[in-house]
Design a protein around this motif. Structure first.
Motif, PDB file in Angstrom:
ATOM      1  N   ILE A   5      18.037  -5.381  11.718  1.00 30.77           N
ATOM      2  CA  ILE A   5      19.351  -5.698  11.161  1.00 30.77           C
ATOM      3  C   ILE A   5      19.883  -4.473  10.418  1.00 30.77           C
ATOM      4  CG2 ILE A   5      20.646  -7.210   9.600  1.00 30.77           C
ATOM      5  CD1 ILE A   5      18.352  -9.270   9.926  1.00 30.77           C
ATOM      6  N   GLU A   6      21.073  -4.039  10.780  1.00 30.27           N
ATOM      7  CA  GLU A   6      21.689  -2.897  10.126  1.00 30.27           C
ATOM      8  C   GLU A   6      21.808  -3.160   8.619  1.00 30.27           C
ATOM      9  OE1 GLU A   6      25.902  -0.492  10.270  1.00 30.27           O
ATOM     10  OE2 GLU A   6      25.181  -1.445  12.099  1.00 30.27           O
ATOM     11  N   GLY A   7      21.485  -2.156   7.830  1.00 30.90           N
ATOM     12  CA  GLY A   7      21.580  -2.275   6.382  1.00 30.90           C
ATOM     13  C   GLY A   7      20.334  -2.857   5.724  1.00 30.90           C
ATOM     14  N   THR A   9       4.547 -10.441   8.787  1.00 22.49           N
ATOM     15  CA  THR A   9       5.698  -9.687   8.280  1.00 22.49           C
ATOM     16  C   THR A   9       6.496  -9.141   9.463  1.00 22.49           C
ATOM     17  OG1 THR A   9       4.494  -7.577   8.148  1.00 22.49           O
ATOM     18  CG2 THR A   9       4.526  -8.948   6.166  1.00 22.49           C
ATOM     19  N   VAL A  10       7.779  -8.912   9.229  1.00 22.98           N
ATOM     20  CA  VAL A  10       8.655  -8.258  10.198  1.00 22.98           C
ATOM     21  C   VAL A  10       9.441  -7.199   9.444  1.00 22.98           C
ATOM     22  CG1 VAL A  10      10.631  -8.533  11.754  1.00 22.98           C
ATOM     23  CG2 VAL A  10       8.896 -10.330  11.617  1.00 22.98           C
ATOM     24  N   ASP A  11       9.383  -5.960   9.923  1.00 20.81           N
ATOM     25  CA  ASP A  11      10.180  -4.880   9.353  1.00 20.81           C
ATOM     26  C   ASP A  11      11.636  -5.123   9.764  1.00 20.81           C
ATOM     27  OD1 ASP A  11      11.403  -2.534   8.568  1.00 20.81           O
ATOM     28  OD2 ASP A  11      10.095  -1.223   9.748  1.00 20.81           O
ATOM     29  N   LEU A  12      12.506  -5.379   8.780  1.00 19.83           N
ATOM     30  CA  LEU A  12      13.892  -5.738   9.083  1.00 19.83           C
ATOM     31  C   LEU A  12      14.785  -4.534   9.365  1.00 19.83           C
ATOM     32  CD1 LEU A  12      14.428  -8.648   6.548  1.00 19.83           C
ATOM     33  CD2 LEU A  12      13.983  -8.793   9.011  1.00 19.83           C
ATOM     34  N   GLY A  13      14.360  -3.335   9.003  1.00 21.22           N
ATOM     35  CA  GLY A  13      15.170  -2.134   9.241  1.00 21.22           C
ATOM     36  C   GLY A  13      15.621  -1.979  10.678  1.00 21.22           C
ATOM     37  N   PRO A  14      14.685  -2.028  11.637  1.00 22.16           N
ATOM     38  CA  PRO A  14      15.078  -1.892  13.041  1.00 22.16           C
ATOM     39  C   PRO A  14      15.800  -3.124  13.603  1.00 22.16           C
ATOM     40  CG  PRO A  14      12.734  -1.371  12.739  1.00 22.16           C
ATOM     41  CD  PRO A  14      13.229  -1.984  11.467  1.00 22.16           C
TER      42      PRO A  14
END
Length: 114
Positions: free
Chosen positions: A27-29, A20-25
Motif C-alpha cells: 500500500i502506497e504510503g 506479519t505482512v510488510d505493508l510498504g510494498p
C-alpha cells in the motif's frame, strides 16, 4: 484512584507472533509499517498493562477463550468468546483476566516495523 491510575503492570501474559505482512510494498504510503497478527494468552489473574494507547497503532481483537475485561474511560467491559473490539487512536486501556481459565485473544494491528 480511578480505574486507569490503578492499572497494574503486565503479568501472566504470553504473546505468540502468528504472522506479519510488510505493508510498504502493498500500500502506497505505508513504508515502514507492518500488519501483525498475534495470539495473546492471559492467565487467570493476569494483566496486560500498564495502561496504553493505540495512537498510530490501530487494531482489532477477537476473543477465542475465557473472558477478558477491558478497562477504558473508567469503565470495565467483559468480552467473551466470539466477540471483540476495535482499538483506534482514541483507545486508551488495559486488560485483565478475572476468570478461572486462560483467556485467549487474536490481536491484529498495524505497527511500525522494528
Amino acid at each position: 484512584m480511578d480505574d486507569e491510575q490503578a492499572a497494574p503492570e503486565t503479568k501472566g501474559v504470553t504473546v505468540k507472533l502468528l504472522a506479519t505482512v510488510d505493508l510498504g510494498p502493498e500500500i502506497e504510503g505505508m513504508a515502514g509499517r507492518q500488519l501483525r497478527m498475534r495470539m495473546v494468552t492471559i492467565e487467570p489473574g493476569g494483566v496486560f498493562g500498564p495502561i496504553h494507547d493505540h495512537k498510530d497503532r490501530p487494531g482489532i481483537v477477537y476473543i477465542l477463550q475465557g473472558t477478558i475485561t477491558d478497562h477504558r474511560n473508567g469503565v470495565a467491559t467483559d468480552y467473551r468468546p466470539g466477540v471483540g473490539w476495535p482499538e483506534d487512536r482514541n483507545t486508551t486501556h488495559w486488560l485483565e483476566n478475572r476468570g478461572t481459565v486462560q483467556a485467549v485473544e487474536i490481536s491484529v494491528d498495524i505497527v511500525q516495523q522494528a
